[in-house]
Design a protein around this motif. Structure first.
Motif, PDB file in Angstrom:
ATOM      1  N   UNK A 123      44.268  40.400  28.491  1.00  0.00           N
ATOM      2  CA  UNK A 123      43.444  39.947  29.602  1.00  0.00           C
ATOM      3  C   UNK A 123      42.013  39.694  29.154  1.00  0.00           C
ATOM      4  N   UNK A 124      41.476  38.564  29.535  1.00  0.00           N
ATOM      5  CA  UNK A 124      40.116  38.202  29.140  1.00  0.00           C
ATOM      6  C   UNK A 124      39.194  38.304  30.353  1.00  0.00           C
ATOM      7  N   UNK A 125      38.324  39.314  30.329  1.00  0.00           N
ATOM      8  CA  UNK A 125      37.375  39.481  31.418  1.00  0.00           C
ATOM      9  C   UNK A 125      36.425  38.307  31.509  1.00  0.00           C
ATOM     10  N   UNK A 126      36.094  37.917  32.718  1.00  0.00           N
ATOM     11  CA  UNK A 126      35.222  36.767  32.941  1.00  0.00           C
ATOM     12  C   UNK A 126      33.826  37.264  33.301  1.00  0.00           C
ATOM     13  N   UNK A 127      32.933  37.157  32.353  1.00  0.00           N
ATOM     14  CA  UNK A 127      31.554  37.607  32.549  1.00  0.00           C
ATOM     15  C   UNK A 127      30.780  36.610  33.410  1.00  0.00           C
ATOM     16  N   UNK A 128      29.832  37.137  34.190  1.00  0.00           N
ATOM     17  CA  UNK A 128      28.940  36.276  34.948  1.00  0.00           C
ATOM     18  C   UNK A 128      29.502  35.695  36.225  1.00  0.00           C
ATOM     19  N   UNK A 129      30.686  36.141  36.655  1.00  0.00           N
ATOM     20  CA  UNK A 129      31.243  35.648  37.921  1.00  0.00           C
ATOM     21  C   UNK A 129      30.495  36.293  39.096  1.00  0.00           C
ATOM     22  N   UNK A 130      30.202  35.526  40.121  1.00  0.00           N
ATOM     23  CA  UNK A 130      29.535  36.051  41.302  1.00  0.00           C
ATOM     24  C   UNK A 130      30.574  36.584  42.286  1.00  0.00           C
ATOM     25  N   UNK A 131      30.357  37.816  42.739  1.00  0.00           N
ATOM     26  CA  UNK A 131      31.279  38.458  43.670  1.00  0.00           C
ATOM     27  C   UNK A 131      30.502  38.836  44.926  1.00  0.00           C
ATOM     28  N   UNK A 132      30.861  38.212  46.048  1.00  0.00           N
ATOM     29  CA  UNK A 132      30.240  38.556  47.322  1.00  0.00           C
ATOM     30  C   UNK A 132      31.170  39.510  48.077  1.00  0.00           C
ATOM     31  N   UNK A 160      31.814  41.710  51.620  1.00  0.00           N
ATOM     32  CA  UNK A 160      31.474  41.877  53.032  1.00  0.00           C
ATOM     33  C   UNK A 160      32.284  43.040  53.590  1.00  0.00           C
ATOM     34  N   UNK A 161      31.571  44.012  54.123  1.00  0.00           N
ATOM     35  CA  UNK A 161      32.207  45.171  54.748  1.00  0.00           C
ATOM     36  C   UNK A 161      31.576  45.333  56.120  1.00  0.00           C
ATOM     37  N   UNK A 162      32.312  44.935  57.136  1.00  0.00           N
ATOM     38  CA  UNK A 162      31.708  44.856  58.456  1.00  0.00           C
ATOM     39  C   UNK A 162      30.602  43.815  58.437  1.00  0.00           C
ATOM     40  N   UNK A 163      29.418  44.190  58.920  1.00  0.00           N
ATOM     41  CA  UNK A 163      28.267  43.279  58.901  1.00  0.00           C
ATOM     42  C   UNK A 163      27.423  43.452  57.647  1.00  0.00           C
ATOM     43  N   UNK A 164      27.871  44.264  56.709  1.00  0.00           N
ATOM     44  CA  UNK A 164      27.126  44.534  55.479  1.00  0.00           C
ATOM     45  C   UNK A 164      27.590  43.601  54.367  1.00  0.00           C
ATOM     46  N   UNK A 165      26.617  43.035  53.632  1.00  0.00           N
ATOM     47  CA  UNK A 165      26.947  42.082  52.573  1.00  0.00           C
ATOM     48  C   UNK A 165      26.145  42.380  51.316  1.00  0.00           C
ATOM     49  N   UNK A 166      26.752  42.037  50.176  1.00  0.00           N
ATOM     50  CA  UNK A 166      26.067  42.189  48.895  1.00  0.00           C
ATOM     51  C   UNK A 166      26.744  41.281  47.881  1.00  0.00           C
ATOM     52  N   UNK A 167      25.950  40.688  46.988  1.00  0.00           N
ATOM     53  CA  UNK A 167      26.496  39.858  45.911  1.00  0.00           C
ATOM     54  C   UNK A 167      26.130  40.480  44.575  1.00  0.00           C
ATOM     55  N   UNK A 168      27.118  40.640  43.709  1.00  0.00           N
ATOM     56  CA  UNK A 168      26.907  41.196  42.378  1.00  0.00           C
ATOM     57  C   UNK A 168      27.515  40.250  41.346  1.00  0.00           C
ATOM     58  N   UNK A 169      27.240  40.536  40.079  1.00  0.00           N
ATOM     59  CA  UNK A 169      27.746  39.706  38.976  1.00  0.00           C
ATOM     60  C   UNK A 169      28.579  40.566  38.036  1.00  0.00           C
ATOM     61  N   UNK A 170      29.681  40.029  37.564  1.00  0.00           N
ATOM     62  CA  UNK A 170      30.548  40.782  36.662  1.00  0.00           C
ATOM     63  C   UNK A 170      29.876  40.991  35.309  1.00  0.00           C
ATOM     64  N   UNK A 171      30.234  42.117  34.641  1.00  0.00           N
ATOM     65  CA  UNK A 171      29.666  42.407  33.329  1.00  0.00           C
ATOM     66  C   UNK A 171      30.425  41.659  32.240  1.00  0.00           C
ATOM     67  N   UNK A 172      30.154  41.984  30.990  1.00  0.00           N
ATOM     68  CA  UNK A 172      30.739  41.220  29.889  1.00  0.00           C
ATOM     69  C   UNK A 172      32.258  41.376  29.808  1.00  0.00           C
ATOM     70  N   UNK A 173      32.818  42.452  30.385  1.00  0.00           N
ATOM     71  CA  UNK A 173      34.263  42.661  30.392  1.00  0.00           C
ATOM     72  C   UNK A 173      34.916  42.182  31.686  1.00  0.00           C
ATOM     73  N   UNK A 174      34.114  41.561  32.578  1.00  0.00           N
ATOM     74  CA  UNK A 174      34.654  41.036  33.812  1.00  0.00           C
ATOM     75  C   UNK A 174      34.686  42.016  34.970  1.00  0.00           C
TER      76      UNK A 174
END
Length: 347
Positions: free
Chosen positions: A58-67, A69-83
């Motif tokens: 499996x090849x982790x995908x670095x730099x992918x944006x992950x949004x 949403x939990x209820x009305x709470x939101x956050x966007x993070x980015x994957x590390x070098x291992x995905x």
């Protein structure tokens, strides 16, 4: 692993999350799955071997944006070098009351591709009276960590239905989950030094054996590849995760369950000293009878003799259940159930 039917492509695998009334945590991985030929059958040994290769490759995908949403709470993070992505989401907007499990929506973007998925997040009710933290290897499931080659074979090759749960484990963990009153629904957190790539197998194993799956399986990234066939070191992995949980759950007491084969008694004793009054019992499954190891565990028991915690070295699940019942952690009916399950398995 098999859901793509051998076509390969981008896969998002979120792990079940957990949290408190103030914050939530969840992890997952974005990776590119190697394609398998459609000529390989969907079942059988050849497919199992191919899937093992896919786990390692499996090849982790670095730099992918992950949004998230939990209820009305939101956050966007980015994957590390291992995905991997690791989310700490403050709950500024309260979640619905009366629920333990909540649904988080994830949207992943990478190089023009988008994937959407969901996962569960466990938030203990405010009146939860106990947290159960358990090891997996040689505590819930027979692994044989003392024999490294056999351990690796069991970790990566054996399917969930061919793995062995210790007698009475399902009844014991169900009892601890329910509590003395029968309706507690206590959280059970499982901690292992195993790699994240066996997450799917462990989930299947827990479901097949009717063991409460808990909000999260705490594994770690081994970093295994063909060039690096041995796992990365993970110093204090278990200790750090347990202290993180105790900090998150504030004053909630806990029970720690492990085995005598590795360092569980030492780690758990250290936790008792760091968090006075928080640990109500340490249950250690005896997996061997080496005199030196038993003397070492006895010394640890003596070290915490003046605390509120007792260290119980148990040969079977029934012994643990007896102590848990005596201290008001499980019901009489569940004690009988654990004894019967342990006895039936021994016949």
């Amino acid at each position: 692993m098999k859901r793509d039917r051998g076509r390969g492509g981008v896969v998002v695998h979120p792990y079940r999350g957990y949290g408190s009334q103030r914050e939530a945590f969840l992890m997952g991985r974005v990776f590119r799955q190697s394609a398998l030929s459609r000529m390989i059958p969907h079942h059988g040994m050849l497919r199992d071997v191919a899937d093992i290769v896919r786990r390692i490759e499996r090849r982790g995908m670095a730099g992918a944006e992950v949004e998230i949403r939990l209820g009305a709470n939101r956050l966007t993070v980015t994957t590390d070098r291992d995905g991997y992505f690791d989310v700490h989401l403050p709950l500024k907007s309260p979640l619905p009351q009366g629920l333990s499990w909540h649904v988080a929506d994830l949207s992943v973007s990478h190089a023009g591709e988008q994937v959407h998925c969901r996962t569960g997040v466990y938030i203990p009710p405010p009146d939860t009276d106990l947290l159960v933290i358990s090891d997996i290897d040689d505590t819930v499931m027979y692994t044989g960590v003392a024999d490294k080659l056999r351990m690796l074979h069991r970790l990566f090759v054996q399917q969930a239905e061919r793995r062995t749960a210790f007698p009475g484990v399902a009844s014991l963990y169900q009892a601890l989950h329910r509590g003395a009153g029968g309706g507690a629904k206590r959280p059970i957190l499982y901690v292992s030094r195993g790699p994240w790539c066996i997450y799917e197998m462990l989930e299947a194993f827990f479901q097949l054996n009717r063991i409460p799956v808990g909000p999260i399986l705490f594994l770690r990234e081994w970093g295994i590849s063909w060039r690096r066939p041995w796992p990365r070191r993970a110093e204090d992995h278990k200790h750090d995760l347990i202290t993180r949980m105790l900090t998150l759950m504030e004053d909630m007491p806990c029970v720690l369950i492990g085995d005598s084969g590795q360092h569980d008694p030492e780690v758990y004793t250290r936790i008792v000293k760091q968090y006075p009054g928080r640990v109500k019992a340490i249950y250690i499954r005896r997996v061997d009878r080496k005199p030196d190891r038993e003397r070492a565990i006895q010394r640890l028991r003596d070290e915490i003799a003046d605390s509120d915690c007792q260290l119980v070295l148990a040969a079977d699940s029934a012994t643990i259940a007896v102590h848990a019942h005596q201290h008001g952690l499980i019901s009489q009916a569940d004690l009988v159930a654990v004894r019967e399950a342990s006895r039936d398995a021994a016949l």
